[in-house]
Design a protein around this motif. Structure first.
Motif, PDB file in Angstrom:
ATOM      1  N   TYR A  76      10.705 -29.252 -47.475  1.00  0.00           N
ATOM      2  CA  TYR A  76      10.031 -29.264 -46.484  1.00  0.00           C
ATOM      3  C   TYR A  76       9.671 -27.963 -45.922  1.00  0.00           C
ATOM      4  O   TYR A  76       8.639 -27.468 -45.387  1.00  0.00           O
ATOM      5  CB  TYR A  76      10.496 -30.139 -45.034  1.00  0.00           C
ATOM      6  CG  TYR A  76       9.917 -30.060 -43.938  1.00  0.00           C
ATOM      7  CD1 TYR A  76       8.893 -30.747 -43.689  1.00  0.00           C
ATOM      8  CD2 TYR A  76      10.177 -29.155 -42.767  1.00  0.00           C
ATOM      9  CE1 TYR A  76       8.148 -30.730 -42.435  1.00  0.00           C
ATOM     10  CE2 TYR A  76       9.462 -29.300 -41.572  1.00  0.00           C
ATOM     11  CZ  TYR A  76       8.496 -30.201 -41.212  1.00  0.00           C
ATOM     12  OH  TYR A  76       7.915 -29.999 -40.097  1.00  0.00           O
ATOM     13  N   ASP A  77      10.777 -27.110 -45.782  1.00  0.00           N
ATOM     14  CA  ASP A  77      10.570 -25.765 -45.296  1.00  0.00           C
ATOM     15  C   ASP A  77       9.736 -24.657 -46.211  1.00  0.00           C
ATOM     16  O   ASP A  77       9.156 -24.006 -45.489  1.00  0.00           O
ATOM     17  CB  ASP A  77      12.039 -25.159 -44.692  1.00  0.00           C
ATOM     18  CG  ASP A  77      12.951 -25.742 -43.884  1.00  0.00           C
ATOM     19  OD1 ASP A  77      12.299 -26.434 -42.825  1.00  0.00           O
ATOM     20  OD2 ASP A  77      14.252 -25.497 -44.033  1.00  0.00           O
ATOM     21  N   ARG A  80       4.059 -25.645 -49.184  1.00  0.00           N
ATOM     22  CA  ARG A  80       2.865 -24.924 -48.963  1.00  0.00           C
ATOM     23  C   ARG A  80       1.849 -25.555 -49.840  1.00  0.00           C
ATOM     24  O   ARG A  80       2.042 -26.525 -50.538  1.00  0.00           O
ATOM     25  CB  ARG A  80       3.029 -23.534 -49.655  1.00  0.00           C
ATOM     26  CG  ARG A  80       3.670 -22.536 -48.937  1.00  0.00           C
ATOM     27  CD  ARG A  80       3.118 -22.153 -47.445  1.00  0.00           C
ATOM     28  NE  ARG A  80       4.082 -21.292 -46.756  1.00  0.00           N
ATOM     29  CZ  ARG A  80       4.958 -21.722 -45.805  1.00  0.00           C
ATOM     30  NH1 ARG A  80       4.883 -23.206 -45.502  1.00  0.00           N
ATOM     31  NH2 ARG A  80       5.690 -20.870 -45.355  1.00  0.00           N
ATOM     32  N   PHE A  94       3.560 -33.921 -49.535  1.00  0.00           N
ATOM     33  CA  PHE A  94       3.943 -33.827 -48.130  1.00  0.00           C
ATOM     34  C   PHE A  94       4.619 -35.421 -47.810  1.00  0.00           C
ATOM     35  O   PHE A  94       5.729 -35.273 -47.058  1.00  0.00           O
ATOM     36  CB  PHE A  94       2.985 -33.305 -46.969  1.00  0.00           C
ATOM     37  CG  PHE A  94       3.578 -33.091 -45.790  1.00  0.00           C
ATOM     38  CD1 PHE A  94       4.282 -32.018 -45.637  1.00  0.00           C
ATOM     39  CD2 PHE A  94       3.342 -33.792 -44.614  1.00  0.00           C
ATOM     40  CE1 PHE A  94       4.944 -31.568 -44.495  1.00  0.00           C
ATOM     41  CE2 PHE A  94       3.850 -33.465 -43.408  1.00  0.00           C
ATOM     42  CZ  PHE A  94       4.713 -32.469 -43.101  1.00  0.00           C
ATOM     43  N   ASN A  98       8.771 -36.265 -46.669  1.00  0.00           N
ATOM     44  CA  ASN A  98       9.062 -37.001 -45.366  1.00  0.00           C
ATOM     45  C   ASN A  98       9.794 -38.344 -45.768  1.00  0.00           C
ATOM     46  O   ASN A  98      10.069 -38.953 -44.632  1.00  0.00           O
ATOM     47  CB  ASN A  98       7.731 -37.374 -44.558  1.00  0.00           C
ATOM     48  CG  ASN A  98       8.121 -37.554 -43.160  1.00  0.00           C
ATOM     49  OD1 ASN A  98       9.017 -37.083 -42.727  1.00  0.00           O
ATOM     50  ND2 ASN A  98       7.237 -38.424 -42.421  1.00  0.00           N
ATOM     51  N   LYS A 111       5.356 -32.089 -34.918  1.00  0.00           N
ATOM     52  CA  LYS A 111       5.972 -31.060 -35.800  1.00  0.00           C
ATOM     53  C   LYS A 111       5.484 -31.085 -37.297  1.00  0.00           C
ATOM     54  O   LYS A 111       5.100 -30.166 -37.820  1.00  0.00           O
ATOM     55  CB  LYS A 111       7.601 -31.201 -35.686  1.00  0.00           C
ATOM     56  CG  LYS A 111       8.054 -29.870 -36.449  1.00  0.00           C
ATOM     57  CD  LYS A 111       9.689 -29.922 -36.180  1.00  0.00           C
ATOM     58  CE  LYS A 111      10.297 -28.661 -36.876  1.00  0.00           C
ATOM     59  NZ  LYS A 111      11.901 -28.717 -36.711  1.00  0.00           N
ATOM     60  N   LEU A 112       5.301 -32.521 -37.608  1.00  0.00           N
ATOM     61  CA  LEU A 112       4.705 -32.730 -38.949  1.00  0.00           C
ATOM     62  C   LEU A 112       3.249 -32.230 -39.002  1.00  0.00           C
ATOM     63  O   LEU A 112       2.984 -31.589 -39.713  1.00  0.00           O
ATOM     64  CB  LEU A 112       4.778 -34.269 -39.143  1.00  0.00           C
ATOM     65  CG  LEU A 112       6.187 -34.910 -39.475  1.00  0.00           C
ATOM     66  CD1 LEU A 112       6.073 -36.309 -39.637  1.00  0.00           C
ATOM     67  CD2 LEU A 112       6.639 -34.189 -40.893  1.00  0.00           C
ATOM     68  N   ARG A 114       1.978 -30.211 -37.063  1.00  0.00           N
ATOM     69  CA  ARG A 114       1.912 -28.667 -37.090  1.00  0.00           C
ATOM     70  C   ARG A 114       2.279 -27.917 -38.473  1.00  0.00           C
ATOM     71  O   ARG A 114       1.763 -26.712 -38.789  1.00  0.00           O
ATOM     72  CB  ARG A 114       2.557 -28.042 -35.940  1.00  0.00           C
ATOM     73  CG  ARG A 114       2.216 -28.134 -34.645  1.00  0.00           C
ATOM     74  CD  ARG A 114       3.250 -27.563 -33.514  1.00  0.00           C
ATOM     75  NE  ARG A 114       2.816 -27.984 -31.996  1.00  0.00           N
ATOM     76  CZ  ARG A 114       1.828 -27.641 -31.425  1.00  0.00           C
ATOM     77  NH1 ARG A 114       1.028 -26.552 -31.857  1.00  0.00           N
ATOM     78  NH2 ARG A 114       1.768 -28.149 -30.204  1.00  0.00           N
ATOM     79  N   LYS A 115       3.220 -28.620 -39.185  1.00  0.00           N
ATOM     80  CA  LYS A 115       3.628 -27.957 -40.354  1.00  0.00           C
ATOM     81  C   LYS A 115       2.373 -28.134 -41.433  1.00  0.00           C
ATOM     82  O   LYS A 115       2.138 -27.114 -42.064  1.00  0.00           O
ATOM     83  CB  LYS A 115       4.767 -28.796 -40.752  1.00  0.00           C
ATOM     84  CG  LYS A 115       5.113 -28.600 -42.218  1.00  0.00           C
ATOM     85  CD  LYS A 115       5.872 -27.030 -42.390  1.00  0.00           C
ATOM     86  CE  LYS A 115       6.437 -26.705 -43.596  1.00  0.00           C
ATOM     87  NZ  LYS A 115       7.054 -25.550 -43.936  1.00  0.00           N
ATOM     88  N   SER A 118       0.055 -25.354 -40.809  1.00  0.00           N
ATOM     89  CA  SER A 118       0.591 -24.025 -40.821  1.00  0.00           C
ATOM     90  C   SER A 118       0.322 -23.920 -42.444  1.00  0.00           C
ATOM     91  O   SER A 118       0.314 -22.627 -42.697  1.00  0.00           O
ATOM     92  CB  SER A 118       1.938 -23.826 -40.299  1.00  0.00           C
ATOM     93  OG  SER A 118       2.591 -24.697 -40.937  1.00  0.00           O
ATOM     94  N   VAL A 119       0.600 -24.891 -43.258  1.00  0.00           N
ATOM     95  CA  VAL A 119       0.440 -24.541 -44.755  1.00  0.00           C
ATOM     96  C   VAL A 119      -0.891 -24.465 -45.345  1.00  0.00           C
ATOM     97  O   VAL A 119      -0.873 -24.347 -46.403  1.00  0.00           O
ATOM     98  CB  VAL A 119       1.504 -25.576 -45.237  1.00  0.00           C
ATOM     99  CG1 VAL A 119       2.662 -25.839 -44.795  1.00  0.00           C
ATOM    100  CG2 VAL A 119       0.837 -26.975 -45.642  1.00  0.00           C
TER     101      VAL A 119
END
Length: 151
Positions: A76-77, A80, A94, A98, A111-112, A114-115, A118-119
């Motif tokens: 997860y971290d 990309r 993704f 999860n 948060k998911l 936003r992730k 961000s990728v």
């Protein structure tokens, strides 16, 4: 070995519900726990044992479960979107990460989202700006996010 066979019978036959008959019309109703006899308690223990075996087999030991959580957290971290990857492929990857949800590690929906935002590669910057500017990310679901991206 016989014990496992009996446990499989419990699983195969479905949940055990002790019953009793009432009146001359032979109406069958579930017993309350206070009405269980020794045979009912034994059958109930066998059912609970079979469920425990299934759950342990699915989840694994605490150490195995924690290892899975650690591995998925790292994935997860580091997640990309690849330059040559479609949105659908990214969504599939993704979603598999999860699986943390099934292991008891709940990542808040916002948060998911936003992730995911961000990728995305730089070529998606204008769409990301539109989404973040026009949507409430606290309420936006992953599926709504993917629909927005396919504009």
């Amino acid at each position: 070995m016989v014990e496992y066979s009996e446990l499989w019978d419990v699983i195969y036959d479905g949940p055990f519900i002790p019953t009793k008959t009432i009146g001359d019309l032979v109406v069958i109703v579930p017993k309350t726990r206070k009405e269980y006899n020794d045979a009912d308690h034994t059958a109930n223990r066998e059912e609970l044992s079979s469920k425990k075996i299934l759950i342990c087999a699915y989840e694994g030991t605490t150490q195995v479960k924690q290892s899975k959580i650690d591995m998925l957290t790292i994935k997860y971290d580091l997640f990309r979107m690849k330059d040559d990857e479609s949105i659908q492929d990214t969504h599939t990857c993704f979603t598999s990460i999860n699986e943390l949800h099934y292991l008891g590690e709940i990542i808040p929906r916002n948060k998911l989202v936003r992730k995911i935002l961000s990728v995305l590669p730089g070529s998606w910057e204008s769409k990301v700006n539109v989404i973040t500017g026009s949507k409430d990310l606290q309420k936006l679901t992953i599926d709504e996010h993917w629909q927005s991206e396919n504009l």
